[in-house]
Every structure is written in structure tokens, then in C-alpha cells.
Design a protein around this motif. Structure first.
Motif, PDB file in Angstrom:
ATOM      1  N   PRO A   1       0.829  -1.211   0.000  1.00  0.00           N
ATOM      2  CA  PRO A   1       0.000   0.000   0.000  1.00  0.00           C
ATOM      3  C   PRO A   1       0.861   1.258   0.000  1.00  0.00           C
ATOM      4  CG  PRO A   1      -0.119  -1.125   2.119  1.00  0.00           C
ATOM      5  CD  PRO A   1       0.720  -1.976   1.212  1.00  0.00           C
ATOM      6  N   HIS A   2       0.427   2.251  -0.759  1.00  0.00           N
ATOM      7  CA  HIS A   2       1.127   3.530  -0.861  1.00  0.00           C
ATOM      8  C   HIS A   2       0.193   4.631  -0.397  1.00  0.00           C
ATOM      9  CE1 HIS A   2       4.199   1.403  -3.000  1.00  0.00           C
ATOM     10  NE2 HIS A   2       3.364   1.064  -3.959  1.00  0.00           N
ATOM     11  N   ASP A   3       0.228   4.889   0.898  1.00  0.00           N
ATOM     12  CA  ASP A   3      -0.636   5.893   1.495  1.00  0.00           C
ATOM     13  C   ASP A   3       0.220   7.080   1.894  1.00  0.00           C
ATOM     14  OD1 ASP A   3      -2.780   7.166   2.548  1.00  0.00           O
ATOM     15  OD2 ASP A   3      -3.068   5.797   4.228  1.00  0.00           O
ATOM     16  N   ASP A   4       0.142   8.175   1.144  1.00  0.00           N
ATOM     17  CA  ASP A   4       1.014   9.316   1.381  1.00  0.00           C
ATOM     18  C   ASP A   4       0.416  10.381   2.298  1.00  0.00           C
ATOM     19  OD1 ASP A   4       2.921   8.190  -0.228  1.00  0.00           O
ATOM     20  OD2 ASP A   4       2.302   9.277  -2.024  1.00  0.00           O
ATOM     21  N   HIS A   5      -0.844  10.241   2.714  1.00  0.00           N
ATOM     22  CA  HIS A   5      -1.392  11.286   3.569  1.00  0.00           C
ATOM     23  C   HIS A   5      -1.041  11.009   5.035  1.00  0.00           C
ATOM     24  CE1 HIS A   5      -4.640   8.928   5.324  1.00  0.00           C
ATOM     25  NE2 HIS A   5      -5.015   8.545   4.128  1.00  0.00           N
ATOM     26  N   ALA A   6      -1.102  12.060   5.836  1.00  0.00           N
ATOM     27  CA  ALA A   6      -0.756  11.960   7.251  1.00  0.00           C
ATOM     28  C   ALA A   6      -1.738  11.032   7.960  1.00  0.00           C
ATOM     29  CB  ALA A   6      -0.802  13.344   7.886  1.00  0.00           C
ATOM     30  N   PRO A   7      -1.280  10.345   8.985  1.00  0.00           N
ATOM     31  CA  PRO A   7      -2.179   9.445   9.703  1.00  0.00           C
ATOM     32  C   PRO A   7      -3.276  10.221  10.417  1.00  0.00           C
ATOM     33  CG  PRO A   7      -0.113   9.671  10.877  1.00  0.00           C
ATOM     34  CD  PRO A   7       0.056  10.380   9.566  1.00  0.00           C
ATOM     35  N   ASP A   8      -4.417   9.595  10.571  1.00  0.00           N
ATOM     36  CA  ASP A   8      -5.527  10.213  11.278  1.00  0.00           C
ATOM     37  C   ASP A   8      -5.274  10.047  12.773  1.00  0.00           C
ATOM     38  OD1 ASP A   8      -7.936  11.519  11.673  1.00  0.00           O
ATOM     39  OD2 ASP A   8      -9.067   9.639  11.692  1.00  0.00           O
ATOM     40  N   LEU A   9      -4.938  11.141  13.438  1.00  0.00           N
ATOM     41  CA  LEU A   9      -4.621  11.094  14.856  1.00  0.00           C
ATOM     42  C   LEU A   9      -5.902  11.101  15.678  1.00  0.00           C
ATOM     43  CD1 LEU A   9      -1.750  13.734  14.845  1.00  0.00           C
ATOM     44  CD2 LEU A   9      -1.524  11.246  14.888  1.00  0.00           C
ATOM     45  N   PRO A  10      -5.929  10.334  16.749  1.00  0.00           N
ATOM     46  CA  PRO A  10      -7.135  10.328  17.585  1.00  0.00           C
ATOM     47  C   PRO A  10      -7.284  11.644  18.352  1.00  0.00           C
ATOM     48  CG  PRO A  10      -5.434   8.961  18.575  1.00  0.00           C
ATOM     49  CD  PRO A  10      -4.918   9.402  17.242  1.00  0.00           C
ATOM     50  N   ARG A  11      -8.510  12.047  18.549  1.00  0.00           N
ATOM     51  CA  ARG A  11      -8.821  13.255  19.323  1.00  0.00           C
ATOM     52  C   ARG A  11      -8.690  12.915  20.807  1.00  0.00           C
ATOM     53  NH1 ARG A  11     -11.842  17.841  17.930  1.00  0.00           N
ATOM     54  NH2 ARG A  11     -12.306  16.872  15.933  1.00  0.00           N
ATOM     55  N   VAL A  12      -8.079  13.805  21.584  1.00  0.00           N
ATOM     56  CA  VAL A  12      -7.969  13.584  23.022  1.00  0.00           C
ATOM     57  C   VAL A  12      -8.847  14.583  23.770  1.00  0.00           C
ATOM     58  CG1 VAL A  12      -5.627  12.660  22.885  1.00  0.00           C
ATOM     59  CG2 VAL A  12      -5.947  15.074  23.325  1.00  0.00           C
ATOM     60  N   ASP A  13      -9.359  14.139  24.909  1.00  0.00           N
ATOM     61  CA  ASP A  13     -10.129  15.008  25.793  1.00  0.00           C
ATOM     62  C   ASP A  13      -9.160  15.502  26.864  1.00  0.00           C
ATOM     63  OD1 ASP A  13     -11.886  16.305  27.441  1.00  0.00           O
ATOM     64  OD2 ASP A  13     -13.175  14.559  27.803  1.00  0.00           O
ATOM     65  N   TYR A  14      -8.933  16.791  26.914  1.00  0.00           N
ATOM     66  CA  TYR A  14      -7.915  17.332  27.809  1.00  0.00           C
ATOM     67  C   TYR A  14      -8.502  18.044  29.030  1.00  0.00           C
ATOM     68  CZ  TYR A  14      -8.856  21.683  25.236  1.00  0.00           C
ATOM     69  OH  TYR A  14      -9.459  22.763  24.659  1.00  0.00           O
ATOM     70  N   ARG A  15      -9.790  17.922  29.250  1.00  0.00           N
ATOM     71  CA  ARG A  15     -10.431  18.674  30.338  1.00  0.00           C
ATOM     72  C   ARG A  15      -9.852  18.356  31.720  1.00  0.00           C
ATOM     73  NH1 ARG A  15     -16.494  17.391  28.711  1.00  0.00           N
ATOM     74  NH2 ARG A  15     -15.429  15.406  28.465  1.00  0.00           N
ATOM     75  N   VAL A  16      -9.621  17.081  32.016  1.00  0.00           N
ATOM     76  CA  VAL A  16      -9.103  16.706  33.339  1.00  0.00           C
ATOM     77  C   VAL A  16      -7.691  17.262  33.534  1.00  0.00           C
ATOM     78  CG1 VAL A  16      -8.397  14.755  34.781  1.00  0.00           C
ATOM     79  CG2 VAL A  16     -10.548  14.658  33.519  1.00  0.00           C
ATOM     80  N   GLU A  17      -6.834  17.114  32.520  1.00  0.00           N
ATOM     81  CA  GLU A  17      -5.481  17.637  32.628  1.00  0.00           C
ATOM     82  C   GLU A  17      -5.480  19.159  32.759  1.00  0.00           C
ATOM     83  OE1 GLU A  17      -6.432  15.354  30.455  1.00  0.00           O
ATOM     84  OE2 GLU A  17      -5.038  13.672  30.610  1.00  0.00           O
ATOM     85  N   LEU A  18      -6.385  19.825  32.054  1.00  0.00           N
ATOM     86  CA  LEU A  18      -6.475  21.277  32.141  1.00  0.00           C
ATOM     87  C   LEU A  18      -6.866  21.709  33.550  1.00  0.00           C
ATOM     88  CD1 LEU A  18      -6.391  24.071  30.828  1.00  0.00           C
ATOM     89  CD2 LEU A  18      -8.756  23.710  30.089  1.00  0.00           C
TER      90      LEU A  18
END
Length: 174
Positions: free
Chosen positions: A33-50
Motif C-alpha cells: 500500500p502507498h498511502d502518502d497522507h498523514a495518519p488520522d490522529l485520535p482526538r484527546v479530551d484534555y479537560r481533566v489535565e487542564l
């Protein structure tokens, strides 16, 4: 004459072998496979860390409010033992990277680290009621908030200055 016929067979066999190897290599190339696009990064919930960072840090911690939904938070961390260092990373709608970095570390060292080697320019920009200095020349371009005491705030990344400005405008400190 017998020697000439043997040499012709050897050359012909070598050409056939090379052709078979070429066909095999081409077939394998098509299977990989030749996939040249950037990987789909998972969304993180940062509310607790904030919330944790805002309770523990000795400065007002910055986080964006009101960014469009196509901005995706991808990384977050607060390191209290490392100069109260706050990090929040985002993927922009066009696939670039923007990070918010804050710390009580020595400003010159922290800015160099957060911007991956960028240097201050003579360009300052008013965003909302704050003044930010442009930094360029490193791996990232950056905006550094001017006039804060006790901490340094950097918005940096691979994104354009327009995207960095969009993030800086969305930051709320508390």
C-alpha cells in the motif's frame, strides 16, 4: 562455433532472469500500500489535565475556547516537576500541527525548546489585547506572548502564522 552458441544462451538466460526479477518486483510494488497522507490522529479530551494544571500551576494556564470543531486536540500533558510545564497539541483543519506551551523555566531556554530552535524576529503582532513576537528559523514557527511575569507562553508549530494567530486569539488564561 560451439563456443558462440553457449555464450548466446548465457546472455539470453541472463536477460530472461532480469525480466522475471523485474516482473516480480513490479508485482510486489503493486501489492504494497502507498498511502502518502498523514495518519488520522485520535482526538484527546484534555479537560481533566487542564483542571489539574490550573489548580497546580503558579501561572494562568492557557487553553483555547471557541475553536471550530475541525481543530483536533491530539496531545496534552502537565509536568509540575519540570517548571510547571503545560503542553496542549492540536492538528489544524489542513493537517498541520499547533501547540500551546507554557512554563516557568528560563524564558530563553524554554522558547528555544518549545519552538525547536526558532529565533525572535522584529515583528510583533497585536492579537486581542495581547502582544506576541514572531519567531522563525527553527523546525517550528512561533508566537511568544510578551509582557508576562513568572511564566512564558508559546504558540508554535508547522502551521502558518495565520493558524498560529487563530490559536493565540482563542486562548483563554485562567
Amino acid at each position: 562455433m560451439a563456443g558462440t552458441n553457449g555464450k548466446q544462451k548465457t546472455v539470453r538466460d541472463m536477460i530472461l532472469s532480469l525480466a522475471l526479477i523485474g516482473l516480480a518486483a513490479g508485482f510486489i510494488y503493486l501489492l504494497v500500500p502507498h498511502d502518502d497522507h498523514a495518519p488520522d490522529l485520535p482526538r484527546v479530551d484534555y479537560r481533566v489535565e487542564l483542571l489539574t494544571a490550573r489548580r497546580a500551576a503558579t501561572y494562568p494556564v492557557a487553553a483555547p475556547e471557541g475553536l471550530p470543531g475541525d481543530w483536533k486536540a491530539t496531545s496534552v500533558r502537565f509536568q509540575g516537576q519540570d517548571g510547571d510545564r503545560w503542553h496542549l497539541g492540536y492538528q489544524t483543519p489542513d493537517g498541520q500541527y499547533v501547540q500551546i506551551e507554557q512554563s516557568t523555566q528560563k524564558p530563553s531556554d524554554f522558547i528555544t525548546d518549545a519552538s525547536q530552535g526558532a529565533r525572535a524576529t522584529k515583528t510583533a503582532q497585536r492579537i486581542g489585547d495581547r502582544t506576541w513576537t514572531h519567531y522563525t528559523g527553527g523546525r517550528y514557527d512561533a508566537l511568544v506572548l510578551d509582557g508576562t511575569r513568572g511564566s512564558t507562553t508559546v504558540v508554535a508549530g508547522t502551521a502558518s502564522f495565520a493558524r498560529l494567530t487563530e490559536m493565540a486569539a482563542a486562548l483563554k488564561m485562567s
